[in-house]
Design an enzyme around this catalytic site. Sequence first.
Site, short mmCIF file in Angstrom:
data_model
loop_
_atom_site.label_atom_id
_atom_site.label_comp_id
_atom_site.label_asym_id
_atom_site.label_seq_id
_atom_site.Cartn_x
_atom_site.Cartn_y
_atom_site.Cartn_z
N ARG A 224 47.04 38.16 45.15
CA ARG A 224 44.80 38.54 45.91
C ARG A 224 45.17 40.08 45.56
O ARG A 224 45.20 41.14 45.74
CB ARG A 224 44.49 37.94 47.21
CG ARG A 224 45.17 36.89 47.65
CD ARG A 224 43.94 36.44 47.01
NE ARG A 224 44.00 34.52 47.22
CZ ARG A 224 44.68 33.53 46.33
NH1 ARG A 224 44.91 33.72 45.29
NH2 ARG A 224 44.07 32.00 47.01
N HIS A 272 43.24 35.71 35.98
CA HIS A 272 43.82 34.94 37.45
C HIS A 272 44.29 33.61 37.00
O HIS A 272 43.49 31.83 37.14
CB HIS A 272 42.22 34.15 38.59
CG HIS A 272 43.24 34.22 40.31
ND1 HIS A 272 42.42 34.51 41.32
CD2 HIS A 272 44.23 33.15 40.31
CE1 HIS A 272 42.59 33.75 42.07
NE2 HIS A 272 43.92 33.12 41.50
C1 GLV Z 1 45.20 30.34 43.38
O1 GLV Z 1 44.79 31.37 43.49
C2 GLV Z 1 45.79 29.51 45.41
O2 GLV Z 1 45.80 30.40 45.90
O3 GLV Z 1 46.15 28.65 44.43
#
Ligand code: GLV
Length: 309
Positions: A224, A272
Amino acid sequence: MRVVLQTTWNTTAAWRAELLRQAPDLDVRVWPEIGDPAEIDAVLCWQPPPDLFAGMRNLRLIQILGAGVDGLLRAHPRLPPVPVARLVDPVMSQRMAEYCLYATLRFHRQFDLYERQLAQAKWERHQHPDPAEIGVGVMGLGAIGSAVVRLLRQLGYNVAAWTRSPHPEAEVPVFVGEEGLPAFLARTRILICLLPLTPETASILDRRLFEQLPRGSWLVNAARGEHLVVPHLLAALETGRLEGAMLDVFAHEPLPKSSPLWRHPKVFVTPHAAGITNPRTATAVIVAQLRRLERGEPLAHLVDPARGY
Ligand code: GLV
């Protein structure tokens, strides 16, 4: 069984279709068109709005559609008193492991340097050590961390892990807690963060931590954005404490165009995308969970909201 599907992705229709393909008997209601909330047995959600659970007095399961539950816990500090499960999809863990393998190879085999040479049409070869001489340190030994450890170990890297609690079954040395952190960092050249985001782990990737790494180390963050203190990263790159970073996650996503991270020559940004949830494989995992709920069997991958993962 009546389930509510809520995502912030543009693939909600595909999720619904996949759920109905794999479990045609399900009554899948897409948020916010959910009918009578008292009829709902389970919620499948990602970044749920604050009123999602209103009136669901017969709810029996909250199933997150991703690996991390921090978004749910942040939006809902007082969740309904029902089991909460995270998604543990072996296919997603494998995708994450591939990402970390790419990052490890990129730094170990100096592809970042060759990329810079490419821009100058510069022909220069560099020696690189054996994988066994590269200490890779994986922070977090959940489903994803374990998959990463397994893959990198198979390729001969000198892998260790850092976790909050002991893992006697682990295949690699495990350093535990605050006391284990200095020794873990001292043997790590490539640091890979896969920790859950909790109040204890927020901002863990900071100056104090970077200073304990050997000079010229690399950072990979696929957990994160809030784990990383960006100004401290930039300072560590400036002093040479860190030689490079590969970042997939950011406190503000999409990463603003004005962020210095986009243009930094030693930072490689991905959007991401390390382990995008795959509706087909994830649905198989979720349907298995819903069947357990139907049969009254113990549920899998439950989260302790008080612990945060
Ligand atoms: C993505 O970041 C997840 O937590 O699956």
